[in-house]
Write a protein that holds these residues in place. Structure first.
Motif, PDB file in Angstrom:
ATOM      1  N   VAL A  21       0.835  -1.205   0.000  1.00  0.00           N
ATOM      2  CA  VAL A  21       0.000   0.000   0.000  1.00  0.00           C
ATOM      3  C   VAL A  21       0.866   1.250   0.000  1.00  0.00           C
ATOM      4  CG1 VAL A  21      -1.620   1.372   1.381  1.00  0.00           C
ATOM      5  CG2 VAL A  21      -2.004  -1.086   1.071  1.00  0.00           C
ATOM      6  N   ARG A  22       1.923   1.244   0.826  1.00  0.00           N
ATOM      7  CA  ARG A  22       2.810   2.414   0.884  1.00  0.00           C
ATOM      8  C   ARG A  22       3.527   2.631  -0.440  1.00  0.00           C
ATOM      9  NH1 ARG A  22       3.479   0.359   6.123  1.00  0.00           N
ATOM     10  NH2 ARG A  22       5.305  -0.883   5.523  1.00  0.00           N
ATOM     11  N   GLU A  23       3.981   1.555  -1.065  1.00  0.00           N
ATOM     12  CA  GLU A  23       4.652   1.677  -2.358  1.00  0.00           C
ATOM     13  C   GLU A  23       3.694   2.205  -3.417  1.00  0.00           C
ATOM     14  OE1 GLU A  23       5.807   0.892  -6.354  1.00  0.00           O
ATOM     15  OE2 GLU A  23       4.154  -0.157  -5.354  1.00  0.00           O
ATOM     16  N   PHE A  24       2.483   1.675  -3.417  1.00  0.00           N
ATOM     17  CA  PHE A  24       1.487   2.069  -4.411  1.00  0.00           C
ATOM     18  C   PHE A  24       1.101   3.539  -4.232  1.00  0.00           C
ATOM     19  CE2 PHE A  24      -3.019   2.261  -5.833  1.00  0.00           C
ATOM     20  CZ  PHE A  24      -2.827   1.938  -7.166  1.00  0.00           C
ATOM     21  N   ALA A  25       0.799   3.937  -3.011  1.00  0.00           N
ATOM     22  CA  ALA A  25       0.433   5.330  -2.742  1.00  0.00           C
ATOM     23  C   ALA A  25       1.586   6.262  -3.075  1.00  0.00           C
ATOM     24  CB  ALA A  25       0.015   5.496  -1.283  1.00  0.00           C
ATOM     25  N   GLY A  26       2.806   5.813  -2.812  1.00  0.00           N
ATOM     26  CA  GLY A  26       3.975   6.637  -3.060  1.00  0.00           C
ATOM     27  C   GLY A  26       4.193   6.956  -4.528  1.00  0.00           C
ATOM     28  N   ARG A  27       3.607   6.175  -5.406  1.00  0.00           N
ATOM     29  CA  ARG A  27       3.760   6.445  -6.836  1.00  0.00           C
ATOM     30  C   ARG A  27       3.093   7.760  -7.243  1.00  0.00           C
ATOM     31  NH1 ARG A  27       1.886   1.374 -10.054  1.00  0.00           N
ATOM     32  NH2 ARG A  27       2.194  -0.210  -8.471  1.00  0.00           N
ATOM     33  N   SER A  28       2.183   8.242  -6.421  1.00  0.00           N
ATOM     34  CA  SER A  28       1.542   9.525  -6.718  1.00  0.00           C
ATOM     35  C   SER A  28       2.479  10.699  -6.444  1.00  0.00           C
ATOM     36  CB  SER A  28       0.269   9.682  -5.887  1.00  0.00           C
ATOM     37  OG  SER A  28       0.572   9.729  -4.495  1.00  0.00           O
ATOM     38  N   GLU A  72     -10.223   8.441  -9.431  1.00  0.00           N
ATOM     39  CA  GLU A  72     -10.160   7.352 -10.401  1.00  0.00           C
ATOM     40  C   GLU A  72      -8.766   6.812 -10.683  1.00  0.00           C
ATOM     41  OE1 GLU A  72     -12.327   8.031 -14.056  1.00  0.00           O
ATOM     42  OE2 GLU A  72     -13.492   9.617 -13.106  1.00  0.00           O
ATOM     43  N   GLU A  73      -7.767   7.684 -10.803  1.00  0.00           N
ATOM     44  CA  GLU A  73      -6.510   7.266 -11.404  1.00  0.00           C
ATOM     45  C   GLU A  73      -5.707   6.258 -10.589  1.00  0.00           C
ATOM     46  OE1 GLU A  73      -5.545   7.436 -14.421  1.00  0.00           O
ATOM     47  OE2 GLU A  73      -7.310   8.593 -14.956  1.00  0.00           O
ATOM     48  N   TYR A 123      -3.826   0.634 -10.957  1.00  0.00           N
ATOM     49  CA  TYR A 123      -3.827  -0.773 -10.550  1.00  0.00           C
ATOM     50  C   TYR A 123      -4.360  -1.642 -11.684  1.00  0.00           C
ATOM     51  CZ  TYR A 123      -4.756  -5.056  -7.938  1.00  0.00           C
ATOM     52  OH  TYR A 123      -4.770  -6.364  -7.513  1.00  0.00           O
ATOM     53  N   ALA A 124      -5.382  -1.151 -12.363  1.00  0.00           N
ATOM     54  CA  ALA A 124      -6.005  -1.923 -13.441  1.00  0.00           C
ATOM     55  C   ALA A 124      -5.038  -2.156 -14.596  1.00  0.00           C
ATOM     56  CB  ALA A 124      -7.256  -1.202 -13.940  1.00  0.00           C
ATOM     57  N   LEU A 166       1.232  10.173 -10.537  1.00  0.00           N
ATOM     58  CA  LEU A 166       1.129  11.621 -10.673  1.00  0.00           C
ATOM     59  C   LEU A 166       0.963  12.026 -12.135  1.00  0.00           C
ATOM     60  CD1 LEU A 166       1.202  14.462  -9.497  1.00  0.00           C
ATOM     61  CD2 LEU A 166       3.710  14.382  -9.613  1.00  0.00           C
ATOM     62  N   VAL A 167       1.681  11.378 -13.042  1.00  0.00           N
ATOM     63  CA  VAL A 167       1.539  11.680 -14.464  1.00  0.00           C
ATOM     64  C   VAL A 167       0.100  11.424 -14.916  1.00  0.00           C
ATOM     65  CG1 VAL A 167       2.273  11.063 -16.789  1.00  0.00           C
ATOM     66  CG2 VAL A 167       3.959  11.192 -14.962  1.00  0.00           C
ATOM     67  N   ALA A 168      -0.454  10.291 -14.491  1.00  0.00           N
ATOM     68  CA  ALA A 168      -1.839   9.971 -14.847  1.00  0.00           C
ATOM     69  C   ALA A 168      -2.807  11.001 -14.278  1.00  0.00           C
ATOM     70  CB  ALA A 168      -2.199   8.571 -14.337  1.00  0.00           C
ATOM     71  N   LEU A 169      -2.551  11.447 -13.057  1.00  0.00           N
ATOM     72  CA  LEU A 169      -3.400  12.469 -12.434  1.00  0.00           C
ATOM     73  C   LEU A 169      -3.368  13.765 -13.238  1.00  0.00           C
ATOM     74  CD1 LEU A 169      -2.389  11.901  -8.695  1.00  0.00           C
ATOM     75  CD2 LEU A 169      -4.622  11.408  -9.701  1.00  0.00           C
ATOM     76  N   LEU A 170      -2.195  14.140 -13.722  1.00  0.00           N
ATOM     77  CA  LEU A 170      -2.070  15.375 -14.503  1.00  0.00           C
ATOM     78  C   LEU A 170      -2.813  15.266 -15.834  1.00  0.00           C
ATOM     79  CD1 LEU A 170       1.700  16.252 -13.884  1.00  0.00           C
ATOM     80  CD2 LEU A 170      -0.307  17.245 -12.768  1.00  0.00           C
ATOM     81  N   PHE A 171      -2.679  14.136 -16.513  1.00  0.00           N
ATOM     82  CA  PHE A 171      -3.395  13.932 -17.769  1.00  0.00           C
ATOM     83  C   PHE A 171      -4.909  14.009 -17.556  1.00  0.00           C
ATOM     84  CE2 PHE A 171       0.392  11.973 -19.871  1.00  0.00           C
ATOM     85  CZ  PHE A 171       0.264  12.582 -21.107  1.00  0.00           C
TER      86      PHE A 171
END
Length: 275
Positions: A70-77, A138-139, A144-145, A212-217
């Motif tokens: 969870v920490r690794e996944f959240a950290g990707r943002s 969503e992102e 994950y998907a 973060l890149v996905a969030l920006l797009f």
């Protein structure tokens, strides 16, 4: 090929759709007079439902690897290091595509080309859309998907499939009067979600799976809908602005699909077979 995922992919998608569609059912019923529900309550249901992918992703990630995962996944943002090309694409591609569509529409009997938001309002609107307009909601889920879908098939195919799934996830919104989707043809919306998802996955995969890149797009895409009147909400109901937007994004996505390194790599199964 060894998989680090323990949660079945179908479980993630079923949970994401279930959470979203259950919450969105109430505004649908209210929109058609079947249920009495105030405007505030409808908005609350819409907002809560939009977190279906987010909640489902973190449940799945926790099932896959517990707290460390969870920490690794959240950290990707927080992976803010990205090439200038990706940053500019994330910020500008969708707004420019929408602007080009509206320029074309203005020269073919549509309204005069104009911005729908004052320049001074750009920063605040962008921040609002980033945190509350669907990006964060969503992102994380779609990140994950794509990790799951890209595990055993070519990344481009996985991105296109996710684009279809993403479009279908929005289906309930087409039945709620007054929402953006209620003014759009579903086929054009599906073209748009496939094209945009191919572009988002390109940025995501090319920058160490940076959410973060996905969030920006995603935010820039929503910003484009506010910046230009690509959705005609008048009785005239002119769909050409949005259709043009979707087709221009499809052209951009096609170019990305043909040129991006991440999409030219061999599918995971092929790599495993070679190894």
């Amino acid at each position: 090929m060894h998989s680090s995922f323990r949660t079945p992919a179908w479980f993630y998608f079923a949970l994401a759709f279930a959470i979203t569609w259950v919450f969105w059912l109430f505004p649908i019923l209210a929109s058609h007079g079947i249920l009495q529900l105030g405007q505030t309550a409808q908005l609350a249901c819409l907002f809560a439902g939009s977190f279906g992918p987010f909640v489902s992703a973190f449940i799945a990630v926790y099932r896959d690897g517990g707290g460390p995962a969870v920490r690794e996944f959240a950290g990707r943002s927080l992976r803010y290091r990205m090439g200038p090309m990706y940053f500019l694409a994330a910020m500008l591609l969708a707004p420019v595509a929408a602007g080009l569509s509206m320029v074309w529409l203005a020269s073919h009997g549509g309204p005069p080309f104009a911005f729908g938001v004052a320049l001074s309002h750009f920063p605040l609107l962008y921040v609002e859309l980033f945190f509350f307009g669907g990006s964060v909601n969503e992102e994380f889920g779609w990140a994950y998907a794509i990790d799951r879908l890209g595990e055993r098939q070519h990344l481009l195919r996985a991105a296109a499939v996710l684009g279809v799934i993403w479009g279908c996830w929005h289906i309930p919104l087409f039945f709620i009067t007054g929402l953006t989707q209620s003014f759009l043809p579903f086929w054009a919306f599906l073209i748009f979600t496939i094209a945009l998802r191919v572009v988002i996955v390109w940025g995501y995969a090319s920058n160490r799976k940076s959410i973060l890149v996905a969030l920006l797009f995603h935010t820039a895409s929503n910003f484009a809908f506010n910046l230009f009147a690509v959705v005609d909400r008048t009785p005239k109901h002119d769909e050409r602005g949005f259709i043009g937007f979707g087709l221009i994004m499809l052209v951009i996505a096609s170019w990305v699909a043909l040129s991006a390194r991440c999409y030219r790599q061999a599918p995971p199964d092929s790599v495993a077979a070679i190894d």
